[in-house]
Design an enzyme around this catalytic site. Structure first.
Site, PDB file in Angstrom:
ATOM      1  N   HIS A 122     -20.680  -8.474  25.771  1.00  0.00           N
ATOM      2  CA  HIS A 122     -19.754  -8.918  24.950  1.00  0.00           C
ATOM      3  C   HIS A 122     -20.469  -8.352  23.391  1.00  0.00           C
ATOM      4  CE1 HIS A 122     -16.600 -11.316  23.183  1.00  0.00           C
ATOM      5  NE2 HIS A 122     -17.447 -11.625  22.223  1.00  0.00           N
ATOM      6  N   GLU A 123     -21.545  -8.899  23.372  1.00  0.00           N
ATOM      7  CA  GLU A 123     -22.398  -8.501  22.079  1.00  0.00           C
ATOM      8  C   GLU A 123     -22.328  -7.193  21.886  1.00  0.00           C
ATOM      9  OE1 GLU A 123     -22.408 -10.918  19.942  1.00  0.00           O
ATOM     10  OE2 GLU A 123     -21.538 -12.481  21.283  1.00  0.00           O
ATOM     11  N   HIS A 159     -19.451  -5.615  20.217  1.00  0.00           N
ATOM     12  CA  HIS A 159     -19.502  -5.773  18.789  1.00  0.00           C
ATOM     13  C   HIS A 159     -20.560  -4.968  18.107  1.00  0.00           C
ATOM     14  CE1 HIS A 159     -16.851  -9.263  18.958  1.00  0.00           C
ATOM     15  NE2 HIS A 159     -17.680  -9.838  19.598  1.00  0.00           N
TER      16      HIS A 159
END
Length: 349
Positions: free
Chosen positions: A17-18, A21
């Site tokens: 997920h990170e 980003h």
């Protein structure tokens, strides 16, 4: 062993997920000050270029800290100084990566399946009363049950979950749709079969690339539908605190599922199944318009664009920062509550 595996899986979900980003931010030229997996005190950290990479003690989250994320900045590479589309890309990238990961895991699972049961009637159990020209025939594919689209055998099981009853059906027969209204079906026992059945024997098809892709698409859709149904129940107050779980509860569930499997292969399949569902769950839940969540930030991004268009002035991002900080505090409070609740349930066992 399964607890360790579950913790690793949870860490991978957060990392992916990170990483979404991070990759998106770097690709549009936003300065990333820190890329962290986990929360709390740092276990490991290393400065490389302009970014601090850190592994922190608590595996309950992570973050990609960007310049100017919650405050005004003179840095042209700050998040708030980028246009609408670059910021939207960054905010959506984390959930997109989780969703993609879920699909990849499901596709990988399909290679552990040699055949798949389809919602097509291959034959009937001895004594089945529903075999007739007016009702069901060999080769019929269930297309809809009470308005619900049937794509997999799992969809069909869910549609028939109420058991005995009257159903409105749409079947595909010889390439044409056939409507069967007010069909009364009753579960009964058949020789050689355990439990009560309707009397249908469904076909099995050998897995090929087309079926694997179809399985991936339908299972992804099914997981997504379960998340929305859960949210609907949550909104209507049908979900109690005991029904909710945080990271500890999820890890405990994975441990129980893995330990209770009949073989290592079954355990692997079950853990992959749960991992895919959690990944898709995270992707959808994180895009809800809630402060501190990516969906909340997207909501503020759209509101900011509207205000800029109407007034010609850019709102001070610190106010959004205050709201997100308050949302984060509430979110951490909920996670602590779930932590204590999950721990109490484990101790009570």
């Amino acid at each position: 062993m399964y607890i360790i595996i579950a913790i690793i899986i949870f860490g991978i979900l957060i990392t992916i997920h990170e990483l979404g980003h991070f990759i998106a931010a770097k690709s549009v030229g936003v300065r990333v000050d820190e890329f962290s997996i986990g929360m709390g005190p740092a276990i490991f950290k290393k400065q490389k270029g302009e970014t601090l990479y850190a592994l922190r003690a608590l595996p309950i989250g992570g973050y990609c800290a960007m310049a100017g994320e919650d405050e005004a900045s003179d840095d042209p590479r700050a998040f708030t100084n980028k246009g609408f589309l670059p910021r939207l890309l960054i905010l959506c990238a984390g959930s997109a990566m989780n969703f993609l990961l879920g699909m990849v895991v499901i596709f990988t699972m399909s290679f552990m399946m040699h055949t798949v049961i389809t919602p097509v009637i291959g034959e009937f159990m001895e004594g089945c009363p529903y075999e007739s020209e007016e009702l069901f025939q060999t080769g019929d594919r269930f297309y809809r049950v009470d308005g619900e689209r049937i794509r997999t055998n799992g969809d069909l099981n869910n549609a028939f979950a109420k058991g005995d009853g009257v159903y409105d059906l749409v079947m595909v027969r010889d390439g044409k749709k056939v409507e069967l209204e007010d069909v009364e079906l009753t579960l009964r026992e058949y020789p050689g079969y355990e439990g009560k059945k309707f009397g249908f024997i469904f076909t099995r098809e050998e897995m090929n690339l087309s079926l694997r892709l179809s399985y991936t698409a339908t299972q992804t859709g099914e997981f997504s539908r379960w998340v929305w149904l859960s949210l609907e129940e949550l909104v209507h107050g049908k979900v109690k605190l005991d029904d909710m779980s945080g990271p500890v509860g999820i890890i405990d569930l994975m441990n129980t599922a893995g330990s209770g499997a009949d073989s290592a292969a079954d355990a692997a399949f079950t853990l992959m199944y749960l991992s895919a569902f959690i990944a898709i769950n995270l992707a959808i839940m994180n895009m809800l318009p809630i402060p501190a969540m990516d969906g909340g930030r997207v909501f503020f991004l759209v509101v900011t664009l509207i205000i800029e268009t109407v007034t010609g002035k850019k709102p001070d991002p610190k106010y959004e920062g205050y709201i997100n900080a308050a949302g984060l505090i509430l979110l951490l409070g909920l996670m602590l509550l779930l932590l204590f609740n999950d721990t109490a349930k484990i101790i009570a066992r």
